[in-house]
Design an enzyme around this catalytic site. Structure first.
Site, PDB file in Angstrom:
ATOM      1  N   ASP A  87       1.097   4.223  -2.884  1.00 19.20           N
ATOM      2  CA  ASP A  87       0.868   5.643  -2.602  1.00 19.20           C
ATOM      3  C   ASP A  87       2.019   6.507  -3.103  1.00 19.20           C
ATOM      4  OD1 ASP A  87      -1.407   4.760  -1.412  1.00 19.20           O
ATOM      5  OD2 ASP A  87      -0.852   5.298   0.631  1.00 19.20           O
TER       6      ASP A  87
ATOM      7  N   SER B 162      -7.426   3.316  -2.939  1.00 22.78           N
ATOM      8  CA  SER B 162      -6.084   3.687  -2.495  1.00 22.78           C
ATOM      9  C   SER B 162      -5.210   4.155  -3.647  1.00 22.78           C
ATOM     10  CB  SER B 162      -5.407   2.509  -1.788  1.00 22.78           C
ATOM     11  OG  SER B 162      -5.170   1.470  -2.706  1.00 22.78           O
TER      12      SER B 162
ATOM     13  N   GLU C 112       0.831  -1.202   0.000  1.00 24.20           N
ATOM     14  CA  GLU C 112       0.000   0.000   0.000  1.00 24.20           C
ATOM     15  C   GLU C 112       0.862   1.247   0.000  1.00 24.20           C
ATOM     16  OE1 GLU C 112      -2.413   2.226  -0.752  1.00 24.20           O
ATOM     17  OE2 GLU C 112      -3.649   0.580  -0.026  1.00 24.20           O
TER      18      GLU C 112
END
Length: 642
Positions: free
Chosen positions: A294, A560, A290
């Site tokens: 990002d 996300s 994750e």
């Protein structure tokens, strides 16, 4: 450029989709955990005291003024010291709190914003301070071990007028990263061959040279093609002079981002990633991918922006501390996060022993985040949060849903911190593509649509067999907060909804039968999420690089991806306009309300699809917000002062 990956199979195993709450442990009132006794008195913990704001109404009014063209305070953002002087706790109030802490032997550190005090001490010291007893527990559902107070902590009367929230006495709840994979339906026992055909002409050589044009293998170059970013690049707008920050709960390998950018052929500013390990930092673990996403997405959209990565442990006060640090440092012009959990998990009904099942007061960190987000807005820092990947039913990814013993119902719910009115909630869409599974025919999505996998569910039910697999409720998070009231910027927005009636979280106790844990308010005029949406469906998803996840990954999606993309877009807008953008929401709703959709609009209406409850529409909808972006047009509006 990456070699083509040619995926041949769909989506997520049922076990991954509907597994128990390893990433969002349910509060004890749901399935009572086993109390294993008092936690060791000498155990050291960290607790953050979030202080009450001074003149909060004046602060909120000031924030409105900073994003209202023509107002004398337009774009007149505060420094951290100015915020502390005007809206933070006074020196006398802080001294009083520190005196109380010192009497208990608890050490303290005051953030420069005067908004929070980080403390460290033993559990025995905190037990005395807050008149409670912290015990250890083991979850009956998944064996998760944690500690939390046996009774609601009481802020000492001597400082109750100063301290608003004590975050960190419990480490029960952990947050979930909002990305989701498109791999193989292992519960089917077989793979389902799939073919893709691009149903638009925006990829590869037709636009950005770093794009692939292949659904499931998209890059930041494809994002630039979809949402009209390329004209900014052609004018040299690449994020120079901007700084983006990522708030995350896992550590990562910075070299992964460099590999991603290099392998798609993207030129970037060298040595631009700085890591800030808050409270010791996060672990290299299942959330590391994750963090890689990002950084790769935000830094790929704005290839010459600086990047700060604030990582903290995924427990206790880690998330609050990471946000508080990123905002108090006030270096980043924009900040995004891709972690969250259902808003209702913060409610007293699920956290406080003896609380009524209608008690939706905050017994978690909603108020803590809110104070931090207000500071960010006053300082001109734009904030973005993923709205979740469980459609309109946010608890399903954490708790599952069903009617058998041990199952929970699935009320309409939204995700936090995205539901806070002072952060921009990033929703998800599906961009045009064609698909076929198994021996079924090829079908197409011909226009950008609200992301919800019921379109695949319907395909399976028709061509493979009904109820062979359950995809409920994978899709872009959206709906109505039942804690935060409708904010001023949604007052005149067509399509904004109230909460639905008859929504309850019920646990089907194997021994006692159905037990209502929480009754949600009906017809509550709450904050609607998301605000805007971009492509997030894994079927029209992306590639990313994560050493922890095995290197190159394809068929990845989730909101996300959207939150850091908006973060990177903000860095471009910051360079183009010459100033921080500030809180997006009042500005984008005003632009949309006044100018609508059309050739020169900053927004594309998302009129098709649904997130299992809320449908696309030619106006705001709680599936895709006010729509997806035309970034070049948005830049024109912002530079002109609209």
């Amino acid at each position: 450029m990456f070699a083509k990956l040619h995926r041949t199979s769909l989506s997520l195993s049922l076990g991954l989709l509907l597994a128990g709450s390893s990433a969002g442990a349910m509060a004890a009132n749901a399935v009572p955990a086993v109390d294993t006794g008092a936690a060791p008195a000498n155990q050291m913990v960290h607790v953050t005291l979030v202080l009450k704001l001074r003149n909060q109404a004046a602060l909120e009014n000031f924030i409105k003024q900073t994003v209202t063209p023509g107002n004398p305070n337009y774009q007149q953002f505060l420094t951290t010291s100015q915020f502390a002087a005007q809206y933070g706790a006074t020196d006398d109030a802080i001294a009083r709190v520190q005196s109380v802490l010192k009497q208990q032997g608890i050490s303290s550190e005051v953030l420069p914003s005067h908004l929070a005090i980080r403390t460290s001490g033993s559990l025995s010291q905190y037990n005395r301070l807050f008149q409670t007893s912290v015990h250890n527990y083991v979850s009956r559902e998944n064996g998760h071990s944690f500690h939390k107070p046996t009774s609601s902590p009481q802020i000492p009367s001597a400082i109750a007028d100063v301290v608003d929230v004590a975050s960190g006495l419990s480490n029960e709840l952990t947050y979930r990263p909002h990305h989701i994979s498109s791999s193989a339906f292992t519960s089917l026992g077989t793979q389902l061959p799939k073919t893709h055909a691009l149903a638009s002409s925006t990829g590869g050589s037709n636009g950005n040279p770093t794009a692939t044009g292949v659904p499931g293998e998209y890059t930041v170059g494809d994002v630039a093609n979809f949402y009209d970013i390329n004209p900014l690049y052609k004018h040299g707008v690449v994020g120079k002079g901007s700084t983006v920050a990522i708030v995350t709960l896992s550590n990562f390998y910075p070299a992964d981002a460099e590999t991603y950018w290099s392998d798609i052929g993207l030129a970037t500013k060298p040595n631009r990633i700085t890591q800030v390990h808050v409270d010791g930092g996060g672990a290299i673990d299942g959330g590391s991918g994750e963090t890689s996403i990002d950084v790769e997405q935000s830094g790929g959209i704005a290839p010459f922006a600086n990047i700060l990565v604030y990582d903290a442990p995924n427990a206790g006060n880690g998330y609050v501390d990471a946000f508080a640090q990123a905002v108090s440092d006030n270096i980043a012009d924009s900040i995004s996060t891709s972690w969250g959990l259902p808003e209702i998990f913060n409610f007293a009904a699920l956290n406080v022993a003896g609380a009524s099942n209608t008690d939706t007061s905050d017994a978690g960190d909603l108020r803590a985040f809110h104070a931090i987000f207000l500071e960010a807005a006053a300082q001109g820092q734009s904030l973005f949060a993923a709205s979740g990947d469980s459609g309109a039913y946010d608890t399903v990814r954490d708790l599952g849903a069903g009617t058998a013993p041990g199952d929970y119902t699935a009320p309409l719910t939204v995700d936090s911190p995205a539901s806070d009115p002072f952060i921009t909630a990033a929703g998800g869409t599906t961009t045009p593509y064609s698909y076929a599974f198994g021996t079924g025919p090829t079908e197409s999505i011909s226009q950008e649509s609200v992301w919800g996998w019921d379109y695949i569910q319907n395909y399976f039910n028709t061509y493979i067999g009904p109820n062979v697999i359950n995809l409920f409720s994978v899709g872009g998070g959206g709906g109505v907060s039942v804690y935060w009231h409708k904010p001023f910027y949604q007052d005149f927005t067509s399509g904004v909804r109230r909460s639905e009636p008859k929504q309850s979280l019920v646990y089907n106790d194997p021994s006692a039968g159905p037990t209502t844990l929480l009754q949600l308010p009906s017809h509550f005029s709450g904050r609607n999420v998301p605000d805007v949406a971009l492509n997030a469906d894994p079927e029209t998803g992306y590639i990313y690089v994560s050493t922890y996840d095995g290197g190159l990954n394809a068929g990845e999606g989730g909101t996300s991806f959207v939150a850091p993309q908006l973060n990177g877009i903000t860095a471009l807008l910051r360079q183009s306009t010459g100033h921080r953008i500030g809180l997006w929401n009042p500005q984008i709703y005003a632009i949309q309300n006044f100018f609508g959709y059309g050739r020169f609009s900053a927004f594309n209406s998302v009129r098709a699809g649904d997130n299992w409850f809320y449908y696309g529409a030619p106006h705001y909808n709680p599936g895709a917000g006010i729509g997806s972006l035309d970034v070049t047009n948005l830049d024109v509006f912002l530079r002109s002062g609209f």
